[in-house]
Motif scaffolding. Structure first.
Motif, short mmCIF file in Angstrom:
data_model
loop_
_atom_site.label_atom_id
_atom_site.label_comp_id
_atom_site.label_asym_id
_atom_site.label_seq_id
_atom_site.Cartn_x
_atom_site.Cartn_y
_atom_site.Cartn_z
N ARG A 53 0.87 -1.25 0.05
CA ARG A 53 -0.24 -0.01 -0.17
C ARG A 53 1.14 1.13 0.15
N ARG A 110 4.07 1.58 -1.17
CA ARG A 110 4.56 1.76 -2.61
C ARG A 110 3.56 2.16 -3.46
N LEU A 111 2.25 1.59 -3.29
CA LEU A 111 1.65 1.93 -4.26
C LEU A 111 1.09 3.49 -4.41
N GLU A 112 1.06 3.86 -2.86
CA GLU A 112 0.63 5.29 -2.84
C GLU A 112 1.86 6.36 -3.05
N ARG A 160 3.95 5.57 -5.72
CA ARG A 160 3.96 5.82 -6.92
C ARG A 160 2.68 6.59 -7.71
N LEU A 161 1.47 6.49 -7.17
CA LEU A 161 0.43 7.37 -7.36
C LEU A 161 0.59 8.70 -7.35
N ARG A 162 1.36 9.04 -6.26
CA ARG A 162 1.72 10.57 -5.98
C ARG A 162 2.95 11.22 -6.74
N GLY A 163 3.75 10.07 -7.02
CA GLY A 163 4.93 10.33 -7.75
C GLY A 163 6.03 11.01 -7.00
#
Length: 76
Positions: free
Chosen positions: A9, A11-13, A15-18
């Protein structure tokens, strides 16, 4: 050391925020820690300032002597 599901979760967050994972972690920690409260300086800070040149070798004696002087001054 995070559980796999939390790590995923996180790492996904990121990645989504850059942004780096570390930025997400810092933000979460800041949000959940209490505000820093200004504190008093430690009473013994710089207690040996201006002491003898060999103070580091006799630190116990120097600190004890300084504490005794402070007590005498505090008593008046």
């Amino acid at each position: 050391m995070l559980p796999d599901e939390v790590d995923a979760r996180l790492r996904l967050e990121a990645r989504l925020r850059g942004v780096p994972v570390a930025a997400i972690v810092r933000e979460a920690v800041e949000r959940h820690l209490p505000e820093a409260k200004p504190g008093r300086p430690l009473a013994f800070f710089a207690i040996g300032e201006g002491g003898p040149a060999d103070a580091s070798g006799r630190v116990d004696d120097v600190v004890l002597s300084a504490m005794r002087r402070r007590r005498r001054v505090a008593r008046g």
